[in-house]
Every structure is written in structure tokens, then in C-alpha cells.
Design an enzyme around this catalytic site. Structure first.
Site, PDB file in Angstrom:
ATOM      1  N   GLY A 183       0.423  -1.176  -0.204  1.00 40.40           N
ATOM      2  CA  GLY A 183       0.324  -0.199   0.310  1.00 40.40           C
ATOM      3  C   GLY A 183       0.779   1.373  -0.150  1.00 40.40           C
ATOM      4  O   GLY A 183       1.321   1.138   0.287  1.00 40.40           O
ATOM      5  N   ASP A 184       0.301   2.035  -0.289  1.00 42.05           N
ATOM      6  CA  ASP A 184       0.780   3.822  -0.221  1.00 42.05           C
ATOM      7  C   ASP A 184       2.291   3.664  -1.316  1.00 42.05           C
ATOM      8  O   ASP A 184       3.167   5.198  -1.059  1.00 42.05           O
ATOM      9  CB  ASP A 184       1.599   3.815   1.158  1.00 42.05           C
ATOM     10  CG  ASP A 184       0.456   3.266   2.759  1.00 42.05           C
ATOM     11  OD1 ASP A 184      -0.054   3.786   2.422  1.00 42.05           O
ATOM     12  OD2 ASP A 184       0.124   2.758   3.500  1.00 42.05           O
ATOM     13  N   GLU A 185       1.741   2.868  -2.523  1.00 42.91           N
ATOM     14  CA  GLU A 185       2.428   3.367  -3.838  1.00 42.91           C
ATOM     15  C   GLU A 185       2.713   5.055  -3.972  1.00 42.91           C
ATOM     16  O   GLU A 185       3.048   5.055  -5.007  1.00 42.91           O
ATOM     17  CB  GLU A 185       2.698   2.270  -4.342  1.00 42.91           C
ATOM     18  CG  GLU A 185       2.614   0.865  -4.032  1.00 42.91           C
ATOM     19  CD  GLU A 185       1.233  -0.109  -2.775  1.00 42.91           C
ATOM     20  OE1 GLU A 185       0.830   0.777  -2.913  1.00 42.91           O
ATOM     21  OE2 GLU A 185       1.611  -0.199  -2.984  1.00 42.91           O
TER      22      GLU A 185
ATOM     23  N   LYS B 118      -1.236   5.779  -5.601  1.00 43.31           N
ATOM     24  CA  LYS B 118      -2.211   5.146  -6.171  1.00 43.31           C
ATOM     25  C   LYS B 118      -3.142   6.873  -6.306  1.00 43.31           C
ATOM     26  O   LYS B 118      -3.582   6.807  -7.536  1.00 43.31           O
ATOM     27  CB  LYS B 118      -2.920   4.532  -6.123  1.00 43.31           C
ATOM     28  CG  LYS B 118      -2.282   3.022  -5.893  1.00 43.31           C
ATOM     29  CD  LYS B 118      -3.247   1.845  -4.926  1.00 43.31           C
ATOM     30  CE  LYS B 118      -3.083   1.968  -3.953  1.00 43.31           C
ATOM     31  NZ  LYS B 118      -1.869   1.351  -3.099  1.00 43.31           N
TER      32      LYS B 118
ATOM     33  N   LYS C 111      -2.521  10.197  -6.503  1.00 47.85           N
ATOM     34  CA  LYS C 111      -1.982  10.502  -7.500  1.00 47.85           C
ATOM     35  C   LYS C 111      -1.972  10.177  -9.137  1.00 47.85           C
ATOM     36  O   LYS C 111      -2.796  10.787  -9.905  1.00 47.85           O
ATOM     37  CB  LYS C 111      -0.441  11.337  -7.113  1.00 47.85           C
ATOM     38  CG  LYS C 111      -0.058  11.780  -8.299  1.00 47.85           C
ATOM     39  CD  LYS C 111       2.161  12.333  -8.629  1.00 47.85           C
ATOM     40  CE  LYS C 111       2.472  12.550  -9.538  1.00 47.85           C
ATOM     41  NZ  LYS C 111       3.039  13.078  -9.658  1.00 47.85           N
TER      42      LYS C 111
ATOM     43  N   GLY D 159      -5.760   5.528   2.231  1.00 47.55           N
ATOM     44  CA  GLY D 159      -6.127   6.775   2.377  1.00 47.55           C
ATOM     45  C   GLY D 159      -4.679   7.531   1.185  1.00 47.55           C
ATOM     46  O   GLY D 159      -3.929   7.175   1.515  1.00 47.55           O
ATOM     47  N   HIS D 160      -5.608   8.938   0.820  1.00 52.64           N
ATOM     48  CA  HIS D 160      -4.167   9.420  -0.096  1.00 52.64           C
ATOM     49  C   HIS D 160      -4.033  10.863  -0.066  1.00 52.64           C
ATOM     50  O   HIS D 160      -5.605  11.102  -0.183  1.00 52.64           O
ATOM     51  CB  HIS D 160      -4.174   8.908  -1.047  1.00 52.64           C
ATOM     52  CG  HIS D 160      -5.514   8.350  -2.664  1.00 52.64           C
ATOM     53  ND1 HIS D 160      -5.754   7.119  -2.313  1.00 52.64           N
ATOM     54  CD2 HIS D 160      -6.142   8.858  -2.463  1.00 52.64           C
ATOM     55  CE1 HIS D 160      -6.453   6.944  -2.919  1.00 52.64           C
ATOM     56  NE2 HIS D 160      -7.248   8.308  -2.898  1.00 52.64           N
TER      57      HIS D 160
ATOM     58  N   THR E 142      -5.871  -0.788  10.854  1.00 51.67           N
ATOM     59  CA  THR E 142      -6.178   0.884  11.171  1.00 51.67           C
ATOM     60  C   THR E 142      -7.131   0.831  11.708  1.00 51.67           C
ATOM     61  O   THR E 142      -7.528   2.432  11.798  1.00 51.67           O
ATOM     62  CB  THR E 142      -6.894   1.210   9.685  1.00 51.67           C
ATOM     63  OG1 THR E 142      -7.851   0.646   9.191  1.00 51.67           O
ATOM     64  CG2 THR E 142      -5.639   1.372   8.690  1.00 51.67           C
TER      65      THR E 142
ATOM     66  N   ARG F  35     -22.460 -13.870   5.750  1.00 48.91           N
ATOM     67  CA  ARG F  35     -23.859 -13.367   5.483  1.00 48.91           C
ATOM     68  C   ARG F  35     -24.857 -12.196   6.691  1.00 48.91           C
ATOM     69  O   ARG F  35     -26.265 -12.668   6.631  1.00 48.91           O
ATOM     70  CB  ARG F  35     -25.106 -14.820   4.643  1.00 48.91           C
ATOM     71  CG  ARG F  35     -24.618 -15.230   3.997  1.00 48.91           C
ATOM     72  CD  ARG F  35     -24.878 -16.615   3.190  1.00 48.91           C
ATOM     73  NE  ARG F  35     -24.182 -17.644   5.049  1.00 48.91           N
ATOM     74  CZ  ARG F  35     -23.497 -18.910   4.827  1.00 48.91           C
ATOM     75  NH1 ARG F  35     -23.661 -19.327   3.266  1.00 48.91           N
ATOM     76  NH2 ARG F  35     -22.683 -19.451   5.413  1.00 48.91           N
TER      77      ARG F  35
ATOM     78  N   GLN G  57      -4.867  -0.562  -0.795  1.00 48.86           N
ATOM     79  CA  GLN G  57      -3.488  -1.421  -0.214  1.00 48.86           C
ATOM     80  C   GLN G  57      -2.844  -1.753  -1.196  1.00 48.86           C
ATOM     81  O   GLN G  57      -3.058  -1.157  -2.535  1.00 48.86           O
ATOM     82  CB  GLN G  57      -4.060  -2.532   0.545  1.00 48.86           C
ATOM     83  CG  GLN G  57      -5.127  -2.045   1.950  1.00 48.86           C
ATOM     84  CD  GLN G  57      -6.203  -1.551   1.410  1.00 48.86           C
ATOM     85  OE1 GLN G  57      -7.370  -2.107   1.115  1.00 48.86           O
ATOM     86  NE2 GLN G  57      -7.045  -0.535   2.157  1.00 48.86           N
TER      87      GLN G  57
ATOM     88  N   THR H  54      -1.808   7.573   6.539  1.00 51.39           N
ATOM     89  CA  THR H  54      -2.403   9.259   5.932  1.00 51.39           C
ATOM     90  C   THR H  54      -3.866   8.590   6.965  1.00 51.39           C
ATOM     91  O   THR H  54      -4.816   9.485   7.264  1.00 51.39           O
ATOM     92  CB  THR H  54      -3.082   8.977   4.773  1.00 51.39           C
ATOM     93  OG1 THR H  54      -2.889   8.694   4.202  1.00 51.39           O
ATOM     94  CG2 THR H  54      -2.665  10.437   4.408  1.00 51.39           C
TER      95      THR H  54
ATOM     96  N   ARG I 183       5.945   4.966   9.087  1.00 51.04           N
ATOM     97  CA  ARG I 183       5.505   3.580   8.577  1.00 51.04           C
ATOM     98  C   ARG I 183       7.406   3.253   8.595  1.00 51.04           C
ATOM     99  O   ARG I 183       8.328   3.542   8.534  1.00 51.04           O
ATOM    100  CB  ARG I 183       5.886   4.070   6.442  1.00 51.04           C
ATOM    101  CG  ARG I 183       3.957   4.049   6.366  1.00 51.04           C
ATOM    102  CD  ARG I 183       3.853   5.069   5.306  1.00 51.04           C
ATOM    103  NE  ARG I 183       2.556   5.454   5.213  1.00 51.04           N
ATOM    104  CZ  ARG I 183       2.513   6.416   3.909  1.00 51.04           C
ATOM    105  NH1 ARG I 183       2.760   6.687   3.213  1.00 51.04           N
ATOM    106  NH2 ARG I 183       0.686   6.645   3.910  1.00 51.04           N
TER     107      ARG I 183
ATOM    108  N   ASP J 269      12.228  10.593  -6.430  1.00 52.25           N
ATOM    109  CA  ASP J 269      13.012  11.889  -5.948  1.00 52.25           C
ATOM    110  C   ASP J 269      13.268  11.819  -4.069  1.00 52.25           C
ATOM    111  O   ASP J 269      13.982  12.311  -3.550  1.00 52.25           O
ATOM    112  CB  ASP J 269      12.188  12.933  -5.846  1.00 52.25           C
ATOM    113  CG  ASP J 269      10.725  12.887  -5.193  1.00 52.25           C
ATOM    114  OD1 ASP J 269      10.213  11.148  -5.890  1.00 52.25           O
ATOM    115  OD2 ASP J 269       9.863  13.531  -4.838  1.00 52.25           O
TER     116      ASP J 269
HETATM  117  P1  IMP Z   1      -6.731  -3.469   8.339  1.00 50.61           P
HETATM  118  O1  IMP Z   1      -7.147  -3.731   6.673  1.00 50.61           O
HETATM  119  O2  IMP Z   1      -7.749  -2.581   8.251  1.00 50.61           O
HETATM  120  O3  IMP Z   1      -7.594  -4.713   8.600  1.00 50.61           O
HETATM  121  O4  IMP Z   1      -5.540  -3.189   8.527  1.00 50.61           O
HETATM  122  C1  IMP Z   1      -5.113  -4.223   8.107  1.00 50.61           C
HETATM  123  C2  IMP Z   1      -3.060  -4.131   7.464  1.00 50.61           C
HETATM  124  O5  IMP Z   1      -3.379  -4.111   6.246  1.00 50.61           O
HETATM  125  C3  IMP Z   1      -2.701  -3.787   8.481  1.00 50.61           C
HETATM  126  O6  IMP Z   1      -1.119  -4.087   8.329  1.00 50.61           O
HETATM  127  C4  IMP Z   1      -2.774  -2.042   8.026  1.00 50.61           C
HETATM  128  O7  IMP Z   1      -1.583  -1.328   7.995  1.00 50.61           O
HETATM  129  C5  IMP Z   1      -2.174  -2.162   6.765  1.00 50.61           C
HETATM  130  N1  IMP Z   1      -3.080  -1.737   5.875  1.00 50.61           N
HETATM  131  C6  IMP Z   1      -4.266  -1.677   5.314  1.00 50.61           C
HETATM  132  N2  IMP Z   1      -5.143  -0.166   5.179  1.00 50.61           N
HETATM  133  C7  IMP Z   1      -3.740  -0.014   4.409  1.00 50.61           C
HETATM  134  C8  IMP Z   1      -3.281   1.899   3.372  1.00 50.61           C
HETATM  135  O8  IMP Z   1      -4.396   2.071   2.794  1.00 50.61           O
HETATM  136  N3  IMP Z   1      -1.723   1.984   3.594  1.00 50.61           N
HETATM  137  C9  IMP Z   1      -0.924   1.007   3.788  1.00 50.61           C
HETATM  138  N4  IMP Z   1      -1.758   0.080   4.579  1.00 50.61           N
HETATM  139  C10 IMP Z   1      -2.909  -0.452   4.567  1.00 50.61           C
END
Ligand code: IMP
Length: 417
Positions: A11-13, A15, A17, A39-40, A126, A140, A218, A291, A297, A325
Site C-alpha cells: 500500500g501507499d505507493e 495510487k 496521485k 487514504g491518500h 487501521t 451473511r 492497499q 494518512t 511507516r 526523488d
Molecule cells: P486493516 O485493513 O485495517 O484490517 O489492516 C490490516 C493491515 O493492512 C495492517 O497492516 C494495516 O496497516 C494495513 N493497511 C490497511 N490499509 C492500508 C493502506 O491503505 N495502506 C497501507 N497499509 C494498509
């Protein structure tokens, strides 16, 4: 051709932008999984947009759609939608009626779940209730957006939920499910969003011959099935989930997106992690603070072994590299090219002892001399030679071209090849 932007790491690559950048050429921008755990921050013309659920195509005034694979927290969505309305005139956002909702008890259960694990076994979620909401979907029991039309159905379903979860909530000294309040909140939410709710078949019909951009949330290594289970999120983040999560049966080309280094929030294996001053430097320079959770991180060098795996499981046909950068002016830059373990030549998350095997000291790195600065460079030809060598090495290793290079948060800091 439809396209998908899929994160190849944890995650957090970046996306958000890139989806903003690319969405100019598309008619519809779609989220198909995850919730407000994503989140971004996107900066356009000095205005900062913070988005968790709404695809960043909304900034260009594109029609945005949250498909049935998303889990939606009504309280969060109301806030995010109000915020975006302050910055964008008449944002076009639609929600699949088949979306499952995240309610307060899911967030309480998320907390309970983490509290019963040993410190080194905690997922580090999170805390947004994502796992428990998907558990209810599979079990269900979910409240779906389409349920909000009927007070009677809501009361019935939430009463059943109460019977099921109150003993657990009570056992952990958490507030029990308040049926009356929950029903009232959901009915008020329905009044707010009923114009945005559409059924899967109508969106499919309307966008049949239009161009669609899918925004993954993610990253592939957090995928429920392909990732480092149990240190994963609770949805399938990979591109093959697009058709299920959006209910749009279309073809698409996958753009895999990765940072020029690696980061991870939460626990779990991280074969190229830098627990030293270089890791701290990258975290600071790259503003690597979550975020959503504001957690720092974990940072490390780019891990090509896991990147190759992610490209394969997502059938990636072109790549986008972000944040090179951040590595400007380092004396040297490394990439992990093999796991020097007799058990793991390749990444293989379907083995229980994987966590102990992927230690940094076991692995082989390729070392590149630093490339100086990339400031104000907007043409590939103008990039420093050492950065071009770094790019070339990655392309050769993965056998996939890097077509987009992002060298800063602004739209104009993007190079297309
Ligand atoms: P959850 O998605 O809140 O259940 O978290 C599970 C794992 O995914 C944890 O390690 C979180 O930090 C990670 N995670 C969930 N969403 C993101 C994201 O958007 N960016 C980076 N890590 C994420």
C-alpha cells in the site's frame, strides 16, 4: 482500453496521485475493494485533497463509483463527502446498492481482535473495522445499502446482530449494540445518500462502451489470499478481484504501481527493511507517516523478489514508479534481488515459517551509485544516468516497461514514456 492502477507493495505507493493524473482520459473511476483503511493526499494547484473512499478521479470532476466489493462506513463517508463538496462543485459519486456497511460494533470488534493477540502477533490494523465488516459479509450478516430503504428490515437484521455479538462485546467491556440508535443513524444516512445509490445493472448498462479506470486500494502484498497472511487486509486487493468487486464484466489493462523503495505499516515480514538511520532518513524525506493512522511507516530498499511476484499475480503489463526523488542525493541506493535462503528462492506466502526466513541479512542486494537530484526534470532523457541505470535494471529484472515515473506530488512532476 480500460485500465487498473494496482499497488504492488504494502500500500501507499502513490495510487491517488496517479489515478488523478490518468483519470483525465476516462469516463468512470471505480473502487472495487477495501474501505476507509485506504487514504491518500493529492495536491492539485496548491489545494490538498484528502480522500479515503472516494476515488481521486473526483478532483477532475469525473464520475466515481464505489462497487459492491467496498465496505463503507456511513459515518466516515458522510464526512468525506461533505469535505469534498466544499472543494469540488457537485461531485459525481455513486454507490452500489450491494455495498456492505461498517457499523460501530465492527470497530469495537477490530479493537477486541487485536487486544487478544500477543504483541508480536498483532496485525496492526487501521482500527476502522475492516476485518469484522468483511467477516459479516462472508458470514451473511452484513447490512447492505439496499437494506436502508426499510426500517423493518433494519430492525430485524440489527436485532440478530445484537444477539450474536452482544455476549462478545460484553465480555470485553465494550458497549452493546444499540438497535434503536443504529437504525435511526442508518435511516438518517439513507436520507443523505439515497440519490447516490445505484444498482449494479444500471451502472453496467450506462458505462457499457465507456472508458473505465479502476483504483486499487492497499497493495498486492496485503491481499487476503496472496499476501503474508495473517498480516494482510481482509479483501482481495489484486486485479483479478476487479470484476467481482465492481460487478463490471469488462477487460482492462493493469498498471502496477510501486515506490522506488518499500514501506510497510503494521506488522508482518519485510525482507528489505532498513532498521537504521537510512530507513529513518527515507521515512522523514518521503513523509512516510500513515494518512489514516498517523503511524510512522517502516521503510526499506525496493524488494524486486516480491515485486516480481506482485507483477505475476496481477498480470501487470506496464509499470509506474513513484517517489524516486526521495532517494535523491543518497551516496548509494540498493535493491533486493534475491532471498539468499535455501528454502525461499521465490516468495511463497503459503508456508508457515516464511516469517522467520525472510530476514534482511540473508538477502542479496544490487548496489547503485546515487543519482544526485531530479528537481525540475520533466523529460526522461534529462534524468541523471545513474537513475536511468536503476530504472533499466528494474525493467530488465521484471521484464516489464516502466511507463510512468512520478518525481513529486504535483501533477506536473510526472514523466510519461
Ligand atoms: P486493516 O485493513 O485495517 O484490517 O489492516 C490490516 C493491515 O493492512 C495492517 O497492516 C494495516 O496497516 C494495513 N493497511 C490497511 N490499509 C492500508 C493502506 O491503505 N495502506 C497501507 N497499509 C494498509
Amino acid at each position: 482500453m480500460n485500465k487498473a492502477v494496482i499497488g504492488l507493495q504494502w500500500g501507499d505507493e502513490g495510487k491517488g496521485k496517479i489515478v488523478d493524473y490518468l483519470s483525465e482520459d476516462f469516463d468512470l473511476v471505480v473502487r472495487y475493494q477495501g474501505g476507509n483503511n485506504a487514504g491518500h493526499t493529492v495536491i492539485v494547484d496548491d489545494i490538498t485533497y484528502k480522500l479515503n473512499l472516494i476515488p481521486s478521479g473526483v478532483i477532475r470532476g469525473k464520475v466515481c463509483y464505489l462497487g459492491q466489493g467496498v465496505v463503507l462506513d456511513p459515518k466516515h463517508f458522510s464526512k468525506e463527502f461533505q469535505q469534498i463538496k466544499k472543494k469540488i462543485n457537485d461531485p459525481q459519486v455513486f454507490l452500489s446498492s450491494n455495498i456492505s456497511l461498517i457499523l460501530d460494533y465492527h470497530k469495537q470488534l477490530d479493537k477486541i481482535n487485536e487486544s487478544i493477540l500477543n504483541p508480536n502477533k498483532k496485525i496492526g490494523t487501521t482500527s476502522k473495522g475492516i476485518g469484522p465488516a468483511y467477516q459479516d459479509k462472508v458470514g451473511r450478516k452484513s447490512i447492505k445499502l439496499y437494506d436502508l430503504k426499510s426500517k423493518k428490515i433494519l430492525e430485524e437484521k440489527i436485532n440478530a446482530i445484537k444477539k450474536f455479538y452482544d455476549p462478545i462485546l460484553d465480555n470485553f467491556n465494550e458497549l452493546k449494540v444499540n438497535v434503536e440508535q443504529t437504525v435511526q443513524d442508518l435511516l438518517s444516512f439513507y436520507d443523505l445518500v439515497k440519490e447516490l445509490i445505484v444498482d449494479n445493472s444500471s451502472i453496467k448498462k450506462e458505462y457499457k462502451n465507456k472508458k473505465i479506470l479502476f483504483e486499487g486500494a492497499q497493495g498486492a502484498l496485503l491481499d487476503l489470499d496472496h499476501g503474508s497472511y495473517p498480516f494482510v487486509t481482509s479483501s482481495n486487493t489484486v486485479s483479478s478481484n476487479i470484476v467481482i468487486g465492481s460487478a463490471l464484466q469488462v477487460d482492462y489493462k493493469t498498471i502496477g504501481i510501486f515506490k522506488a523503495y518499500a514501506t510497510r505499516v503494521g506488522n508482518g515480514p519485510f525482507p528489505s527493511e532498513l532498521v537504521n538511520e537510512i530507513g529513518d532518513y527515507i521515512a522523514e524525506k518521503g513523509l512516510e507517516i500513515g494518512t489514516v493512522t498517523k503511524r510512522k511507516r517502516r521503510c526499506g530498499w525496493l524488494d524486486l523478489v516480491s515485486l516480481k511476484y506482485s507483477c505475476e499475480i496481477n498480470r501487470v503489463s506496464e509499470l509506474c514508479m513513484t517517489k524516486a526523488d526521495v532517494l535523491n542525493n543518497l551516496s548509494e541506493v540498493k535493491v533486493c534481488k534475491s532471498y539468499n535462503s535455501k528454502d525461499y528462492e521465490d516468495i511463497n506466502f503459503s508456508e508457515s515459517n516464511i516469517l522467520d526466513s525472510l530476514l534482511l541479512e540473508n538477502n542479496d542486494f544490487e548496489v547503485f551509485p546515487g543519482w544526485g537530484d531530479t528537481k525540475d526534470l520533466s523529460k526522461f532523457e534529462k534524468l541523471p544516468d545513474n537513475l536511468k541505470k536503476f530504472i533499466n535494471y528494474i525493467e530488465m529484472y521484471l521484464n516489464i516497461p516502466i511507463k510512468i515515473i512520478s518525481l513529486g506530488p504535483e501533477r506536473n512532476q510526472t514523466i510519461i514514456r
